[in-house]
Design a protein around this motif. Structure first.
Motif, PDB file in Angstrom:
ATOM      1  N   ALA A   5     -19.525 -12.624  -1.856  1.00 21.90           N
ATOM      2  CA  ALA A   5     -18.170 -12.191  -2.183  1.00 21.90           C
ATOM      3  C   ALA A   5     -18.105 -10.761  -2.712  1.00 21.90           C
ATOM      4  O   ALA A   5     -17.034 -10.206  -2.839  1.00 21.90           O
ATOM      5  N   ARG A   6     -19.236 -10.166  -3.006  1.00 19.81           N
ATOM      6  CA  ARG A   6     -19.255  -8.806  -3.555  1.00 19.81           C
ATOM      7  C   ARG A   6     -18.713  -7.811  -2.527  1.00 19.81           C
ATOM      8  O   ARG A   6     -19.156  -7.784  -1.382  1.00 19.81           O
ATOM      9  N   PRO A   7     -17.759  -6.954  -2.929  1.00 20.28           N
ATOM     10  CA  PRO A   7     -17.202  -5.985  -1.981  1.00 20.28           C
ATOM     11  C   PRO A   7     -18.228  -4.937  -1.549  1.00 20.28           C
ATOM     12  O   PRO A   7     -19.007  -4.469  -2.371  1.00 20.28           O
ATOM     13  N   SER A   8     -18.180  -4.591  -0.286  1.00 26.42           N
ATOM     14  CA  SER A   8     -19.060  -3.540   0.231  1.00 26.42           C
ATOM     15  C   SER A   8     -18.435  -2.184  -0.078  1.00 26.42           C
ATOM     16  O   SER A   8     -17.286  -2.101  -0.519  1.00 26.42           O
ATOM     17  N   ASP A   9     -19.177  -1.121   0.194  1.00 26.21           N
ATOM     18  CA  ASP A   9     -18.629   0.225   0.014  1.00 26.21           C
ATOM     19  C   ASP A   9     -17.419   0.426   0.925  1.00 26.21           C
ATOM     20  O   ASP A   9     -16.443   1.059   0.530  1.00 26.21           O
ATOM     21  N   ALA A  10     -17.479  -0.135   2.142  1.00 18.28           N
ATOM     22  CA  ALA A  10     -16.351  -0.030   3.066  1.00 18.28           C
ATOM     23  C   ALA A  10     -15.129  -0.771   2.520  1.00 18.28           C
ATOM     24  O   ALA A  10     -13.999  -0.295   2.666  1.00 18.28           O
ATOM     25  N   ASP A  11     -15.343  -1.924   1.879  1.00 15.12           N
ATOM     26  CA  ASP A  11     -14.232  -2.661   1.273  1.00 15.12           C
ATOM     27  C   ASP A  11     -13.583  -1.852   0.155  1.00 15.12           C
ATOM     28  O   ASP A  11     -12.358  -1.795   0.047  1.00 15.12           O
ATOM     29  N   LEU A  12     -14.405  -1.245  -0.676  1.00 14.41           N
ATOM     30  CA  LEU A  12     -13.882  -0.427  -1.774  1.00 14.41           C
ATOM     31  C   LEU A  12     -13.078   0.752  -1.245  1.00 14.41           C
ATOM     32  O   LEU A  12     -11.988   1.047  -1.731  1.00 14.41           O
ATOM     33  N   ARG A  13     -13.616   1.428  -0.234  1.00 13.78           N
ATOM     34  CA  ARG A  13     -12.946   2.585   0.362  1.00 13.78           C
ATOM     35  C   ARG A  13     -11.640   2.180   1.046  1.00 13.78           C
ATOM     36  O   ARG A  13     -10.615   2.825   0.879  1.00 13.78           O
ATOM     37  N   CYS A  14     -11.674   1.086   1.792  1.00 14.50           N
ATOM     38  CA  CYS A  14     -10.483   0.597   2.496  1.00 14.50           C
ATOM     39  C   CYS A  14      -9.375   0.246   1.506  1.00 14.50           C
ATOM     40  O   CYS A  14      -8.210   0.575   1.721  1.00 14.50           O
ATOM     41  N   THR A  15      -9.738  -0.408   0.420  1.00 14.30           N
ATOM     42  CA  THR A  15      -8.748  -0.789  -0.592  1.00 14.30           C
ATOM     43  C   THR A  15      -8.136   0.440  -1.240  1.00 14.30           C
ATOM     44  O   THR A  15      -6.918   0.510  -1.432  1.00 14.30           O
ATOM     45  N   GLN A  16      -8.957   1.402  -1.549  1.00 12.87           N
ATOM     46  CA  GLN A  16      -8.456   2.631  -2.159  1.00 12.87           C
ATOM     47  C   GLN A  16      -7.511   3.368  -1.211  1.00 12.87           C
ATOM     48  O   GLN A  16      -6.429   3.800  -1.608  1.00 12.87           O
ATOM     49  N   GLU A  17      -7.902   3.493   0.052  1.00  7.56           N
ATOM     50  CA  GLU A  17      -7.066   4.193   1.021  1.00  7.56           C
ATOM     51  C   GLU A  17      -5.763   3.444   1.290  1.00  7.56           C
ATOM     52  O   GLU A  17      -4.698   4.056   1.398  1.00  7.56           O
ATOM     53  N   ALA A  18      -5.821   2.120   1.390  1.00  4.71           N
ATOM     54  CA  ALA A  18      -4.608   1.336   1.615  1.00  4.71           C
ATOM     55  C   ALA A  18      -3.670   1.450   0.421  1.00  4.71           C
ATOM     56  O   ALA A  18      -2.448   1.579   0.591  1.00  4.71           O
ATOM     57  N   GLY A  19      -4.224   1.428  -0.783  1.00  4.87           N
ATOM     58  CA  GLY A  19      -3.399   1.575  -1.982  1.00  4.87           C
ATOM     59  C   GLY A  19      -2.695   2.918  -2.029  1.00  4.87           C
ATOM     60  O   GLY A  19      -1.503   2.993  -2.356  1.00  4.87           O
ATOM     61  N   GLN A  20      -3.402   3.992  -1.669  1.00  5.83           N
ATOM     62  CA  GLN A  20      -2.796   5.326  -1.648  1.00  5.83           C
ATOM     63  C   GLN A  20      -1.711   5.416  -0.583  1.00  5.83           C
ATOM     64  O   GLN A  20      -0.632   5.954  -0.823  1.00  5.83           O
ATOM     65  N   PHE A  21      -1.989   4.883   0.606  1.00 10.13           N
ATOM     66  CA  PHE A  21      -1.039   4.880   1.711  1.00 10.13           C
ATOM     67  C   PHE A  21       0.238   4.136   1.327  1.00 10.13           C
ATOM     68  O   PHE A  21       1.351   4.631   1.506  1.00 10.13           O
ATOM     69  N   LEU A  22       0.084   2.936   0.776  1.00 12.39           N
ATOM     70  CA  LEU A  22       1.241   2.122   0.409  1.00 12.39           C
ATOM     71  C   LEU A  22       2.019   2.747  -0.749  1.00 12.39           C
ATOM     72  O   LEU A  22       3.257   2.696  -0.771  1.00 12.39           O
ATOM     73  N   ARG A  23       1.319   3.362  -1.683  1.00 17.13           N
ATOM     74  CA  ARG A  23       1.987   4.012  -2.823  1.00 17.13           C
ATOM     75  C   ARG A  23       2.905   5.128  -2.339  1.00 17.13           C
ATOM     76  O   ARG A  23       3.996   5.333  -2.885  1.00 17.13           O
ATOM     77  N   LEU A  24       2.474   5.865  -1.303  1.00 13.14           N
ATOM     78  CA  LEU A  24       3.324   6.927  -0.744  1.00 13.14           C
ATOM     79  C   LEU A  24       4.638   6.369  -0.193  1.00 13.14           C
ATOM     80  O   LEU A  24       5.662   7.054  -0.178  1.00 13.14           O
ATOM     81  N   LEU A  25       4.601   5.115   0.257  1.00 10.75           N
ATOM     82  CA  LEU A  25       5.787   4.469   0.808  1.00 10.75           C
ATOM     83  C   LEU A  25       6.580   3.692  -0.238  1.00 10.75           C
ATOM     84  O   LEU A  25       7.582   3.065   0.072  1.00 10.75           O
ATOM     85  N   GLY A  26       6.103   3.701  -1.482  1.00 10.42           N
ATOM     86  CA  GLY A  26       6.779   2.971  -2.541  1.00 10.42           C
ATOM     87  C   GLY A  26       6.512   1.476  -2.512  1.00 10.42           C
ATOM     88  O   GLY A  26       7.301   0.685  -3.016  1.00 10.42           O
ATOM     89  N   ILE A  27       5.389   1.086  -1.918  1.00 12.33           N
ATOM     90  CA  ILE A  27       5.017  -0.329  -1.800  1.00 12.33           C
ATOM     91  C   ILE A  27       3.784  -0.572  -2.668  1.00 12.33           C
ATOM     92  O   ILE A  27       2.862   0.244  -2.703  1.00 12.33           O
ATOM     93  N   ASP A  28       3.765  -1.698  -3.355  1.00 11.01           N
ATOM     94  CA  ASP A  28       2.669  -2.044  -4.255  1.00 11.01           C
ATOM     95  C   ASP A  28       1.602  -2.844  -3.517  1.00 11.01           C
ATOM     96  O   ASP A  28       1.923  -3.795  -2.805  1.00 11.01           O
TER      97      ASP A  28
END
Length: 185
Positions: free
Chosen positions: A141-164
């Motif tokens: 269940a431990r997140p990979s580096d790709a999982d960490l990066r994907c989550t960070q990028e998705a969070g930034q993308f969604l934040r720009l759109l005003g979505i949590d």
């Protein structure tokens, strides 16, 4: 005060420090004491490089299968298969109702790629919150580096759109890892 030599603590041994090579293991010092050396060695082992997931975060973010909430247990888990990686995007409206659900199957390398058309379909439902989820067929269940990066990028993308981005869950047979629960979101 200016002009005074720095104070030396008991246990400081100039000669032992000067003789030891840079990569030599820490050895007990009569003045310092074995307990102090053990405490210092233990403290040094607990430090990890920056950008790595701390072990404590992994333990803090894990939710056992018995303790999963209704969304994880009844909506997301049945859509994930044990033999290949699948990513799910669940979108919720401002009232917390499910507005859209998109999935992306893993490619031949086993990695999931969430395409722009997948995001477009989900965001076209006017969602206020997105929950990301995927499984690890490996059972870890431990997140990979790709999982960490994907989550960070998705969070930034969604934040720009005003979505949590409410959470990113990684499912395994025994439960799931929650990025929010581990303090990574």
């Amino acid at each position: 005060m200016l002009g005074r030599a720095p104070r030396r603590d008991k246990g400081f041994d100039d000669q032992a420090q000067a003789k030891a090579p840079a990569n030599a293991p820490i050895r007990p010092n009569r003045r310092l004491g074995d307990d102090a050396v053990r405490r210092m060695t233990h403290a040094m082992i607990l430090l990890e490089p920056i950008d790595k997931l701390p072990r404590a975060a992994g333990a803090a973010g894990f939710v056992s299968r018995d303790a999963e909430d209704a969304i994880a247990r009844h909506l997301l888990r049945p859509m994930l298969f044990a033999d290949r990686e699948i990513a799910l995007l669940a979108g919720f409206d401002a009232y917390g109702r499910l507005a859209g659900l998109e999935s992306a199957a893993g490619d031949t390398t086993g990695r999931c790629v969430i395409t722009p058309s997948c995001w477009n379909r989900l965001l076209g439902q006017r969602v206020a919150t997105v929950l990301m989820a995927h499984n690890h067929p490996s059972g870890i269940a431990r997140p990979s580096d790709a999982d960490l990066r994907c989550t960070q990028e998705a969070g930034q993308f969604l934040r720009l759109l005003g979505i949590d981005l409410s959470d990113h869950l990684i499912f395994v047979e025994s439960g799931h890892f929650s990025f929010r629960g581990a303090g990574l979101i």
